[in-house]
Scaffold this active site. Structure first.
Site, short mmCIF file in Angstrom:
data_model
loop_
_atom_site.label_atom_id
_atom_site.label_comp_id
_atom_site.label_asym_id
_atom_site.label_seq_id
_atom_site.Cartn_x
_atom_site.Cartn_y
_atom_site.Cartn_z
N ASN A 195 -10.55 -2.64 -7.19
CA ASN A 195 -9.71 -1.67 -7.90
C ASN A 195 -10.19 -1.39 -9.32
O ASN A 195 -9.79 -0.38 -9.92
CB ASN A 195 -8.26 -2.15 -7.94
CG ASN A 195 -7.55 -2.05 -6.60
OD1 ASN A 195 -6.54 -2.70 -6.39
ND2 ASN A 195 -8.08 -1.26 -5.68
N PHE A 196 -11.03 -2.27 -9.86
CA PHE A 196 -11.61 -2.00 -11.18
C PHE A 196 -12.50 -0.75 -11.15
O PHE A 196 -12.85 -0.22 -12.21
CB PHE A 196 -12.41 -3.20 -11.67
CG PHE A 196 -11.56 -4.31 -12.23
CD1 PHE A 196 -10.83 -4.14 -13.41
CD2 PHE A 196 -11.49 -5.54 -11.59
CE1 PHE A 196 -10.05 -5.16 -13.93
CE2 PHE A 196 -10.71 -6.57 -12.11
CZ PHE A 196 -9.98 -6.38 -13.27
N ARG A 231 0.18 5.29 -4.61
CA ARG A 231 -0.40 6.54 -5.11
C ARG A 231 0.00 7.73 -4.24
O ARG A 231 0.34 8.81 -4.76
CB ARG A 231 -1.92 6.41 -5.19
CG ARG A 231 -2.37 5.37 -6.21
CD ARG A 231 -3.85 5.44 -6.51
NE ARG A 231 -4.65 5.06 -5.36
CZ ARG A 231 -5.99 5.13 -5.34
NH1 ARG A 231 -6.65 5.60 -6.37
NH2 ARG A 231 -6.66 4.73 -4.27
N ARG A 232 -0.02 7.57 -2.93
CA ARG A 232 0.38 8.66 -2.04
C ARG A 232 1.87 8.97 -2.18
O ARG A 232 2.28 10.13 -2.09
CB ARG A 232 0.03 8.29 -0.58
CG ARG A 232 -1.45 8.53 -0.24
CD ARG A 232 -1.82 7.92 1.08
NE ARG A 232 -1.92 6.47 0.98
CZ ARG A 232 -1.94 5.66 2.03
NH1 ARG A 232 -1.84 6.15 3.25
NH2 ARG A 232 -2.06 4.35 1.85
N ASP A 276 0.82 -1.20 0.00
CA ASP A 276 0.00 0.00 0.00
C ASP A 276 0.86 1.26 0.00
O ASP A 276 1.94 1.29 0.59
CB ASP A 276 -0.90 -0.01 1.24
CG ASP A 276 -2.01 1.01 1.15
OD1 ASP A 276 -2.39 1.40 0.03
OD2 ASP A 276 -2.51 1.45 2.21
N GLY A 277 0.36 2.30 -0.65
CA GLY A 277 0.99 3.60 -0.60
C GLY A 277 1.60 4.08 -1.91
O GLY A 277 2.22 5.15 -1.95
N ARG A 314 -5.55 -1.72 8.51
CA ARG A 314 -6.67 -2.60 8.21
C ARG A 314 -6.20 -3.62 7.19
O ARG A 314 -5.20 -3.40 6.49
CB ARG A 314 -7.87 -1.83 7.68
CG ARG A 314 -7.63 -1.04 6.40
CD ARG A 314 -8.91 -0.36 5.92
NE ARG A 314 -8.71 0.30 4.64
CZ ARG A 314 -8.34 1.57 4.49
NH1 ARG A 314 -8.13 2.31 5.57
NH2 ARG A 314 -8.17 2.09 3.30
N ARG A 336 1.39 -4.76 6.18
CA ARG A 336 0.77 -3.72 5.36
C ARG A 336 1.57 -2.45 5.52
O ARG A 336 1.85 -2.01 6.64
CB ARG A 336 -0.68 -3.48 5.75
CG ARG A 336 -1.29 -2.36 4.89
CD ARG A 336 -2.77 -2.23 5.01
NE ARG A 336 -3.24 -1.21 4.07
CZ ARG A 336 -4.47 -1.16 3.59
NH1 ARG A 336 -5.36 -2.07 3.95
NH2 ARG A 336 -4.84 -0.21 2.75
N HIS A 376 3.08 3.27 -9.17
CA HIS A 376 2.88 1.83 -9.31
C HIS A 376 4.12 1.16 -9.91
O HIS A 376 4.49 0.05 -9.51
CB HIS A 376 1.66 1.55 -10.19
CG HIS A 376 0.36 1.93 -9.56
ND1 HIS A 376 -0.01 1.48 -8.30
CD2 HIS A 376 -0.67 2.71 -10.00
CE1 HIS A 376 -1.21 1.96 -8.01
NE2 HIS A 376 -1.63 2.72 -9.01
#
Length: 239
Positions: free
Chosen positions: A50-51, A5-6, A2-3, A187, A181, A19
């Site tokens: 994600n679609f 995009r940020r 995760d992360g 989460r 994560r 990505h």
């Protein structure tokens, strides 16, 4: 993982670049795992939900998946060097045909590797995996001869039979020891909920995935080893 995009936004880059750098981080961490003799690694690469993202981002992710799947399995590359079998876990039929072709080719190229396993979960959700496992159990139970059952065929469905029908288990994956994560979000987001319900250690790192590296990863491994050592000695002390 995760992360991405940020990370990209924080660096003033396009989301697609985030990505792409996330893939570089995957190669980096995968090689660390293989050098540490970690025999099975599962990564959450693309959720079914994600679609719903913007068409541009989804298209970029599809191109990235297609290109990097083939790159991962190229002759002399990381998976071949370490004898890693690649499994793509999820609803593959939801992908464009070109990505499905890349999945089949990548899996075929590594199917004889038997030293380690890399599961790339996409398009994936844990609830979908569990639902598919239950459906498979029911179909199997109803297909058996009626004389096999003393009561309702569905009574033959147990935790063990559901577990054996999970996509990851059917592809040879052992129980999960550690789930990590990145990006500071705490989460599970529908990733391996069944597999993590018992003895898996959960770790939430504040580092964005593209920046995640050796100094983030090794303390997690050491903490897991310490906890295993204490559990074993506790058992010995009690016995």
């Amino acid at each position: 993982m995760d992360g991405n995009r940020r990370y990209a936004r924080g660096k003033g880059k396009m989301v697609q670049e985030g990505h792409g750098e996330g893939y570089v981080a995957l190669r980096r961490i995968l090689e660390i795992c293989l050098r540490l003799n970690i025999h099975c690694v599962s990564v959450y690469a693309f959720a079914i939900d994600n679609f719903k993202r913007s068409p541009d981002e989804v298209d970029a992710l599809m191109h990235l998946a297609e290109n990097k799947l083939l790159e991962l399995c190229a002759h002399g590359n990381l998976l071949q060097e370490y004898g890693v079998k690649l499994n793509v876990i999820g609803k593959i039929q939801m992908f464009p045909e070109s990505v499905q072709t890349a999945v089949r080719k990548a899996e075929d190229l590594t199917k004889r590797n038997n030293r380690s396993i890399l599961n790339i979960c996409m398009p994936y959700s844990s609830r979908d995996e569990m639902t598919s496992a239950v459906e498979g159990c029911i179909r199997e139970a109803l297909a058996k001869d009626n004389d096999y059952f003393t009561n309702d065929p569905v009574e033959s469905i147990t935790e063990d039979t559901i577990n054996s029908h999970l996509m990851s288990v059917q592809r040879g994956s052992p129980p999960v020891d550690i789930l990590i994560r990145t990006s500071g979000v705490k989460r599970l987001s529908d990733f391996m909920l069944w597999q993590c319900c018992e003895n898996a250690q959960l770790h939430f790192s504040k580092t964005y995935w593209p920046d995640f590296g050796l100094f983030d990863f090794v303390p997690i491994i050491l903490e897991w080893q310490r906890s295993v050592w204490f559990r074993r000695h506790d058992v010995l002390f009690r016995s």
